[in-house]
Scaffold this motif. Sequence first.
Motif, PDB file in Angstrom:
ATOM      1  N   VAL A 167       0.859  -1.178   0.000  1.00  0.00           N
ATOM      2  CA  VAL A 167       0.000   0.000   0.000  1.00  0.00           C
ATOM      3  C   VAL A 167       0.894   1.227   0.000  1.00  0.00           C
ATOM      4  O   VAL A 167       1.753   1.383   0.876  1.00  0.00           O
ATOM      5  CB  VAL A 167      -0.930   0.025   1.229  1.00  0.00           C
ATOM      6  CG1 VAL A 167      -1.744   1.322   1.245  1.00  0.00           C
ATOM      7  CG2 VAL A 167      -1.860  -1.179   1.235  1.00  0.00           C
ATOM      8  N   HIS A 168       0.705   2.098  -0.992  1.00  0.00           N
ATOM      9  CA  HIS A 168       1.437   3.360  -1.062  1.00  0.00           C
ATOM     10  C   HIS A 168       0.556   4.450  -0.455  1.00  0.00           C
ATOM     11  O   HIS A 168      -0.575   4.661  -0.924  1.00  0.00           O
ATOM     12  CB  HIS A 168       1.778   3.714  -2.509  1.00  0.00           C
ATOM     13  CG  HIS A 168       2.601   2.678  -3.202  1.00  0.00           C
ATOM     14  ND1 HIS A 168       3.959   2.554  -3.009  1.00  0.00           N
ATOM     15  CD2 HIS A 168       2.245   1.696  -4.076  1.00  0.00           C
ATOM     16  CE1 HIS A 168       4.426   1.561  -3.747  1.00  0.00           C
ATOM     17  NE2 HIS A 168       3.405   1.021  -4.396  1.00  0.00           N
ATOM     18  N   THR A 169       1.047   5.137   0.554  1.00  0.00           N
ATOM     19  CA  THR A 169       0.196   6.132   1.211  1.00  0.00           C
ATOM     20  C   THR A 169      -0.197   7.258   0.264  1.00  0.00           C
ATOM     21  O   THR A 169      -1.250   7.872   0.448  1.00  0.00           O
ATOM     22  CB  THR A 169       0.872   6.709   2.461  1.00  0.00           C
ATOM     23  OG1 THR A 169       2.066   7.405   2.102  1.00  0.00           O
ATOM     24  CG2 THR A 169       1.194   5.603   3.467  1.00  0.00           C
ATOM     25  N   ASP A 170       0.595   7.534  -0.768  1.00  0.00           N
ATOM     26  CA  ASP A 170       0.214   8.557  -1.745  1.00  0.00           C
ATOM     27  C   ASP A 170      -1.129   8.242  -2.400  1.00  0.00           C
ATOM     28  O   ASP A 170      -1.838   9.150  -2.850  1.00  0.00           O
ATOM     29  CB  ASP A 170       1.281   8.689  -2.837  1.00  0.00           C
ATOM     30  CG  ASP A 170       2.467   9.525  -2.398  1.00  0.00           C
ATOM     31  OD1 ASP A 170       2.455  10.028  -1.257  1.00  0.00           O
ATOM     32  OD2 ASP A 170       3.421   9.667  -3.187  1.00  0.00           O
ATOM     33  N   PHE A 195      -0.856  14.362   6.102  1.00  0.00           N
ATOM     34  CA  PHE A 195      -0.777  13.474   7.263  1.00  0.00           C
ATOM     35  C   PHE A 195      -2.148  13.068   7.784  1.00  0.00           C
ATOM     36  O   PHE A 195      -2.252  12.112   8.547  1.00  0.00           O
ATOM     37  CB  PHE A 195       0.021  14.153   8.391  1.00  0.00           C
ATOM     38  CG  PHE A 195       1.419  14.523   7.980  1.00  0.00           C
ATOM     39  CD1 PHE A 195       2.378  13.543   7.770  1.00  0.00           C
ATOM     40  CD2 PHE A 195       1.774  15.839   7.772  1.00  0.00           C
ATOM     41  CE1 PHE A 195       3.660  13.872   7.370  1.00  0.00           C
ATOM     42  CE2 PHE A 195       3.056  16.185   7.372  1.00  0.00           C
ATOM     43  CZ  PHE A 195       4.005  15.194   7.170  1.00  0.00           C
ATOM     44  N   THR A 196      -3.192  13.759   7.364  1.00  0.00           N
ATOM     45  CA  THR A 196      -4.526  13.506   7.889  1.00  0.00           C
ATOM     46  C   THR A 196      -5.241  12.354   7.194  1.00  0.00           C
ATOM     47  O   THR A 196      -6.378  12.018   7.543  1.00  0.00           O
ATOM     48  CB  THR A 196      -5.383  14.779   7.773  1.00  0.00           C
ATOM     49  OG1 THR A 196      -5.244  15.317   6.446  1.00  0.00           O
ATOM     50  CG2 THR A 196      -4.912  15.824   8.772  1.00  0.00           C
ATOM     51  N   PHE A 197      -4.557  11.714   6.246  1.00  0.00           N
ATOM     52  CA  PHE A 197      -5.131  10.554   5.552  1.00  0.00           C
ATOM     53  C   PHE A 197      -5.223   9.328   6.448  1.00  0.00           C
ATOM     54  O   PHE A 197      -5.911   8.360   6.117  1.00  0.00           O
ATOM     55  CB  PHE A 197      -4.257  10.180   4.340  1.00  0.00           C
ATOM     56  CG  PHE A 197      -2.954   9.539   4.740  1.00  0.00           C
ATOM     57  CD1 PHE A 197      -2.847   8.169   4.890  1.00  0.00           C
ATOM     58  CD2 PHE A 197      -1.840  10.323   5.007  1.00  0.00           C
ATOM     59  CE1 PHE A 197      -1.658   7.579   5.283  1.00  0.00           C
ATOM     60  CE2 PHE A 197      -0.648   9.750   5.400  1.00  0.00           C
ATOM     61  CZ  PHE A 197      -0.557   8.371   5.539  1.00  0.00           C
ATOM     62  N   TRP A 198      -4.518   9.335   7.581  1.00  0.00           N
ATOM     63  CA  TRP A 198      -4.301   8.111   8.349  1.00  0.00           C
ATOM     64  C   TRP A 198      -5.579   7.361   8.723  1.00  0.00           C
ATOM     65  O   TRP A 198      -5.609   6.121   8.639  1.00  0.00           O
ATOM     66  CB  TRP A 198      -3.482   8.408   9.607  1.00  0.00           C
ATOM     67  CG  TRP A 198      -2.974   7.155  10.255  1.00  0.00           C
ATOM     68  CD1 TRP A 198      -3.535   6.459  11.294  1.00  0.00           C
ATOM     69  CD2 TRP A 198      -1.809   6.414   9.879  1.00  0.00           C
ATOM     70  NE1 TRP A 198      -2.791   5.346  11.601  1.00  0.00           N
ATOM     71  CE2 TRP A 198      -1.724   5.301  10.745  1.00  0.00           C
ATOM     72  CE3 TRP A 198      -0.830   6.597   8.904  1.00  0.00           C
ATOM     73  CZ2 TRP A 198      -0.688   4.368  10.653  1.00  0.00           C
ATOM     74  CZ3 TRP A 198       0.205   5.666   8.826  1.00  0.00           C
ATOM     75  CH2 TRP A 198       0.259   4.574   9.693  1.00  0.00           C
ATOM     76  N   GLU A 218       4.103   1.786   2.383  1.00  0.00           N
ATOM     77  CA  GLU A 218       5.212   2.657   2.000  1.00  0.00           C
ATOM     78  C   GLU A 218       4.711   4.077   1.819  1.00  0.00           C
ATOM     79  O   GLU A 218       3.704   4.298   1.151  1.00  0.00           O
ATOM     80  CB  GLU A 218       5.838   2.145   0.696  1.00  0.00           C
ATOM     81  CG  GLU A 218       6.916   3.017   0.108  1.00  0.00           C
ATOM     82  CD  GLU A 218       6.385   4.154  -0.761  1.00  0.00           C
ATOM     83  OE1 GLU A 218       6.962   5.259  -0.697  1.00  0.00           O
ATOM     84  OE2 GLU A 218       5.396   3.940  -1.481  1.00  0.00           O
ATOM     85  N   GLY A 219       5.425   5.027   2.403  1.00  0.00           N
ATOM     86  CA  GLY A 219       5.076   6.419   2.187  1.00  0.00           C
ATOM     87  C   GLY A 219       5.432   7.290   3.367  1.00  0.00           C
ATOM     88  O   GLY A 219       5.785   6.801   4.444  1.00  0.00           O
ATOM     89  N   VAL A 220       5.318   8.593   3.169  1.00  0.00           N
ATOM     90  CA  VAL A 220       5.637   9.549   4.219  1.00  0.00           C
ATOM     91  C   VAL A 220       4.717   9.338   5.423  1.00  0.00           C
ATOM     92  O   VAL A 220       3.493   9.334   5.275  1.00  0.00           O
ATOM     93  CB  VAL A 220       5.497  10.996   3.699  1.00  0.00           C
ATOM     94  CG1 VAL A 220       5.811  11.990   4.810  1.00  0.00           C
ATOM     95  CG2 VAL A 220       6.409  11.232   2.506  1.00  0.00           C
TER      96      VAL A 220
END
Length: 209
Positions: A60-63, A73-76, A121-123
Amino acid sequence: MAVVEAYAELARRVLARPARLGRTRLVAVDGPSGAGKSVFADRLADALAALPGGGRPPMVHTDDLLDGWADQFTFWPRLEVRVLAPLRAGRPGGYQRYSWVRREFLPRVVPVPVTPVLIVEGVSAGRRAVRPETTLTVLVDAPAELRLARAVARDGTGILPELRRWHAAEGAHFAADGTATGVDLVVDGAPTLPHDDRRYYVRGPGGGT
């Protein structure tokens, strides 16, 4: 001191460790944009797939979960509700991928099955909140100027204003989160040591694994 290590050995260590997210070993590959996270994650996935009886883990790519630039950062909660919580309960998850061209989430659900390993994976993928459930947390880093050049080469100069804001927010997040000292492994995303970069990575100072 920088040390060259094998992806194959790291893959074996991942599988030897216990699952902490239900039956799944969660590997979080964190780091600032342009550091080389995706490359590291792909090569670790290849190494896991090459092990006897292994399969390539889903990634899973957080982008893909961000609702545009402002959702840095609020996607979590989207990741938690749609992927992590189901896997924690032993059920498959799934998410909708964001289209940066259309500026909306696509209707098709990307399935995330229950597997021995999942790579996210991702910021901020390895943020403090999830570390108790990770089997391995990695920080990939590289010099800021190089990271900026990589991102511009990939996405064009038109993103520079947003990218500069993004980089500033990244720095603030990593400092507040204690990422560099909280992860298991720090990887040099711009190594100078000679090595076969498809089979080996360069470990930087820090990390505990």
